[in-house]
Design an enzyme around this catalytic site. Structure first.
Site, PDB file in Angstrom:
ATOM      1  N   ASP A   1       0.812  -1.210   0.000  1.00 26.54           N
ATOM      2  CA  ASP A   1       0.000   0.000   0.000  1.00 26.54           C
ATOM      3  C   ASP A   1       0.850   1.267   0.000  1.00 26.54           C
ATOM      4  O   ASP A   1       2.067   1.225   0.182  1.00 26.54           O
ATOM      5  CB  ASP A   1      -0.958   0.008   1.192  1.00 26.54           C
TER       6      ASP A   1
ATOM      7  N   HIS B   1      -7.422  -5.265  10.184  1.00 28.50           N
ATOM      8  CA  HIS B   1      -7.150  -5.029   8.769  1.00 28.50           C
ATOM      9  C   HIS B   1      -5.827  -5.654   8.346  1.00 28.50           C
ATOM     10  O   HIS B   1      -4.919  -5.845   9.151  1.00 28.50           O
ATOM     11  CB  HIS B   1      -7.205  -3.531   8.424  1.00 28.50           C
TER      12      HIS B   1
END
Length: 245
Positions: free
Chosen positions: A67, A137
């Site tokens: 990410d 997450h």
């Protein structure tokens, strides 16, 4: 899902580094899926030492990161691109053009997501390293992200912004959005290693390992992976009820 409970952060980092180094020795052109944040720093330090001591080489290795923050360029000190250079890439013999991270300054974030998805199809991960968010997450796939998601932009949960504020001068400086590898792309990795340390991660570890497989805890999908190793220290494992090594 194989669960290894170790004494502390140092032992967790050592085991993870040994696994990655072994993969690279067996396949010098391996594709490594990499994570950022404080959890993998110890592992990266050890991998850098292995390369310095000629115990491993990254010359042919390719890397794909999970990410990047939207709005931060690769030179920004809090970007994940800068993090990776600081903690690994500048300390090993990896070719810069073999390292891949989403572009946080892309003019069209959706086009960047599409580009990164195509890249991941071309570079399937031999191993994907994951940290674990306190809300469960993985990558920046927040709770209720569909399991079939591919690379996408995400509005970060309040708990994620709060957890990451320690890396910034103030909470207000933490970006609110990011580009993240999707859950389906994470699950495509041949092997997955999940690292978690500290009591703050204990609830998430229990939900990931022993809870229902549900998008409410994105990491729980890893129960369905064919080769997932979870390495947690005693604090992070403190709420587990099963018998693990």
């Amino acid at each position: 899902m194989k669960v290894l409970i170790v004494k502390d952060y140092e032992q967790m980092s050592r085991i993870a580094a040994d696994i990655i180094a072994d993969i690279v020795r067996r396949n010098p052109s391996a594709v490594l899926g990499l994570a950022t944040g404080s959890t993998p720093v110890g592992m990266y330090k050890l991998l850098s030492q292995f390369v310095e001591e000629k115990k491993a080489s990254f010359k042919k290795v390719r890397t794909v990161n999970l990410d990047e923050y939207v709005g931060l360029g690769a030179e920004h000190e809090q970007s994940f691109a800068h993090f990776m250079r600081t903690h690994l890439f500048d300390s090993v013999d990896v070719a810069p053009n073999n390292t891949h991270i989403p572009n946080g300054l892309a003019d069209d974030p959706q086009s960047e997501c599409d580009r990164y998805h195509r890249l991941l199809q071309q570079l399937p991960q031999d191993v994907q390293v994951l940290g674990l968010g306190s809300n469960g997450h993985i990558g920046f796939n927040e709770p209720d992200t569909p399991f079939d998601s591919t690379t996408h932009t995400v509005r970060l949960a309040e708990s994620t912004v709060r957890d990451n504020a320690r890396f910034f001068a103030s909470r207000e400086e933490v970006p609110q959005t990011a580009i993240t590898m999707g859950i389906s792309e994470i699950m495509n990795a041949r092997k997955i290693i999940v690292l978690a340390s500290g009591k703050i991660k204990a609830q998430a570890v229990r939900a990931m390992v022993e809870g229902e497989v549900t998008p409410a805890c994105p990491a729980s999908v890893l129960q369905n992976h064919a080769d997932c190793t979870v390495i947690v220290d005693e604090d992070a494992a403190s709420l587990l009820t099963g018998n693990y090594r």
